[in-house]
Design a protein around this motif. Sequence first.
Motif, PDB file in Angstrom:
ATOM      1  N   PRO A 121       0.808  -1.234   0.000  1.00 25.52           N
ATOM      2  CA  PRO A 121       0.000   0.000   0.000  1.00 25.52           C
ATOM      3  C   PRO A 121       0.838   1.280   0.000  1.00 25.52           C
ATOM      4  N   ALA A 122       1.897   1.317   0.800  1.00 25.42           N
ATOM      5  CA  ALA A 122       2.737   2.517   0.880  1.00 25.42           C
ATOM      6  C   ALA A 122       3.498   2.736  -0.429  1.00 25.42           C
ATOM      7  N   LEU A 123       4.024   1.653  -1.006  1.00 25.50           N
ATOM      8  CA  LEU A 123       4.773   1.770  -2.259  1.00 25.50           C
ATOM      9  C   LEU A 123       3.870   2.162  -3.417  1.00 25.50           C
ATOM     10  N   LYS A 124       2.644   1.620  -3.413  1.00 24.71           N
ATOM     11  CA  LYS A 124       1.690   1.941  -4.481  1.00 24.71           C
ATOM     12  C   LYS A 124       1.251   3.401  -4.383  1.00 24.71           C
ATOM     13  N   ALA A 125       1.029   3.885  -3.156  1.00 24.56           N
ATOM     14  CA  ALA A 125       0.639   5.279  -2.955  1.00 24.56           C
ATOM     15  C   ALA A 125       1.746   6.234  -3.403  1.00 24.56           C
ATOM     16  N   ALA A 126       2.996   5.823  -3.237  1.00 20.58           N
ATOM     17  CA  ALA A 126       4.127   6.659  -3.663  1.00 20.58           C
ATOM     18  C   ALA A 126       4.363   6.570  -5.171  1.00 20.58           C
ATOM     19  N   GLY A 127       3.710   5.616  -5.839  1.00 21.93           N
ATOM     20  CA  GLY A 127       3.834   5.470  -7.284  1.00 21.93           C
ATOM     21  C   GLY A 127       5.052   4.679  -7.727  1.00 21.93           C
ATOM     22  N   PHE A 128       5.628   3.882  -6.824  1.00 17.61           N
ATOM     23  CA  PHE A 128       6.843   3.131  -7.141  1.00 17.61           C
ATOM     24  C   PHE A 128       6.581   1.807  -7.826  1.00 17.61           C
ATOM     25  N   LEU A 129       5.335   1.351  -7.845  1.00 20.23           N
ATOM     26  CA  LEU A 129       5.016   0.075  -8.487  1.00 20.23           C
ATOM     27  C   LEU A 129       4.537   0.267  -9.922  1.00 20.23           C
ATOM     28  N   THR A 130       4.363   1.525 -10.335  1.00 22.52           N
ATOM     29  CA  THR A 130       3.932   1.825 -11.692  1.00 22.52           C
ATOM     30  C   THR A 130       5.152   1.942 -12.586  1.00 22.52           C
ATOM     31  N   ARG A 131       5.149   1.227 -13.685  1.00 25.04           N
ATOM     32  CA  ARG A 131       6.269   1.274 -14.624  1.00 25.04           C
ATOM     33  C   ARG A 131       6.199   2.562 -15.412  1.00 25.04           C
ATOM     34  N   ASP A 132       7.280   3.339 -15.410  1.00 26.18           N
ATOM     35  CA  ASP A 132       7.337   4.582 -16.167  1.00 26.18           C
ATOM     36  C   ASP A 132       7.543   4.226 -17.643  1.00 26.18           C
ATOM     37  N   SER A 133       6.492   4.336 -18.433  1.00 23.32           N
ATOM     38  CA  SER A 133       6.514   3.818 -19.800  1.00 23.32           C
ATOM     39  C   SER A 133       6.999   4.823 -20.836  1.00 23.32           C
ATOM     40  N   ARG A 134       7.486   5.989 -20.400  1.00 25.38           N
ATOM     41  CA  ARG A 134       7.956   6.983 -21.375  1.00 25.38           C
ATOM     42  C   ARG A 134       9.229   6.487 -22.047  1.00 25.38           C
ATOM     43  N   MET A 135       9.170   6.382 -23.371  1.00 26.07           N
ATOM     44  CA  MET A 135      10.306   5.892 -24.138  1.00 26.07           C
ATOM     45  C   MET A 135      10.720   6.965 -25.140  1.00 26.07           C
ATOM     46  N   LYS A 136      11.921   6.842 -25.649  1.00 26.39           N
ATOM     47  CA  LYS A 136      12.383   7.745 -26.700  1.00 26.39           C
ATOM     48  C   LYS A 136      11.646   7.395 -27.990  1.00 26.39           C
ATOM     49  N   GLU A 137      11.151   8.412 -28.666  1.00 28.79           N
ATOM     50  CA  GLU A 137      10.428   8.206 -29.923  1.00 28.79           C
ATOM     51  C   GLU A 137      11.418   7.834 -31.028  1.00 28.79           C
ATOM     52  N   ARG A 138      11.016   6.923 -31.907  1.00 24.00           N
ATOM     53  CA  ARG A 138      11.936   6.467 -32.951  1.00 24.00           C
ATOM     54  C   ARG A 138      12.165   7.531 -34.014  1.00 24.00           C
ATOM     55  N   LYS A 139      13.339   7.485 -34.629  1.00 28.14           N
ATOM     56  CA  LYS A 139      13.691   8.410 -35.706  1.00 28.14           C
ATOM     57  C   LYS A 139      12.917   8.032 -36.967  1.00 28.14           C
ATOM     58  N   LYS A 140      12.399   9.049 -37.667  1.00 23.37           N
ATOM     59  CA  LYS A 140      11.681   8.811 -38.914  1.00 23.37           C
ATOM     60  C   LYS A 140      12.579   9.143 -40.103  1.00 23.37           C
ATOM     61  N   TYR A 141      12.389   8.414 -41.192  1.00 16.62           N
ATOM     62  CA  TYR A 141      13.183   8.674 -42.398  1.00 16.62           C
ATOM     63  C   TYR A 141      12.829  10.038 -42.966  1.00 16.62           C
ATOM     64  N   GLY A 142      13.802  10.690 -43.556  1.00 14.24           N
ATOM     65  CA  GLY A 142      13.591  12.018 -44.113  1.00 14.24           C
ATOM     66  C   GLY A 142      13.749  13.128 -43.093  1.00 14.24           C
ATOM     67  N   LEU A 143      13.885  12.771 -41.818  1.00 16.29           N
ATOM     68  CA  LEU A 143      14.061  13.759 -40.754  1.00 16.29           C
ATOM     69  C   LEU A 143      15.405  13.531 -40.071  1.00 16.29           C
ATOM     70  N   LYS A 144      15.873  14.558 -39.358  1.00 17.51           N
ATOM     71  CA  LYS A 144      17.151  14.439 -38.659  1.00 17.51           C
ATOM     72  C   LYS A 144      17.017  13.632 -37.363  1.00 17.51           C
ATOM     73  N   LYS A 145      15.896  13.837 -36.651  1.00 15.32           N
ATOM     74  CA  LYS A 145      15.612  13.080 -35.430  1.00 15.32           C
ATOM     75  C   LYS A 145      14.158  12.602 -35.522  1.00 15.32           C
ATOM     76  N   ALA A 146      13.505  12.369 -34.397  1.00 15.02           N
ATOM     77  CA  ALA A 146      12.132  11.874 -34.419  1.00 15.02           C
ATOM     78  C   ALA A 146      11.177  12.868 -35.087  1.00 15.02           C
ATOM     79  N   ARG A 147      11.365  14.172 -34.773  1.00 15.71           N
ATOM     80  CA  ARG A 147      10.476  15.190 -35.348  1.00 15.71           C
ATOM     81  C   ARG A 147      11.215  16.345 -36.002  1.00 15.71           C
TER      82      ARG A 147
END
Length: 131
Positions: A97-123
């Motif tokens: 309960p304490a760990l869940k309330a602190a948000g430590f059991l949630t996986r941080d799903s933010r990932m780096k966006e992939r590079k697209k062709y024709g561009l220098k980076k993702a955008r």
Amino acid sequence: MAKMQYCGTGRRKSSVARVRLVPGTGKITVNKKDLDDYLALEIVKREVKRPFEIAGCVDKFDVIATVRGGGFTGQAGALRHGISRALCTVDAEAYRPALKAAGFLTRDSRMKERKKYGLKKARKASQFSKR
């Protein structure tokens, strides 16, 4: 009899941490190095130790972890996630309960966006000129 150990896997961005908790004195070993030698910034080290503070079990477990991928901040987040999951396998009713309330059991799903062709980076595109 073999020592009791508890396992947990933590992930953040492109980092994966395999964590084992063994009853001990609070020593944290990451990739066969001490935590102080492995991570340089004090803020990042404190972030790794926070699950123990929130669960109220500081200096009760030794941590043996293997971390792969990503940078040091992502690896620290993966370690925190793995330690939190391993603590839940130790005693779910007490720590979860304490760990869940602190948000430590949630996986941080933010990932780096992939590079697209024709561009220098993702955008990022080359500068546009109408002429």
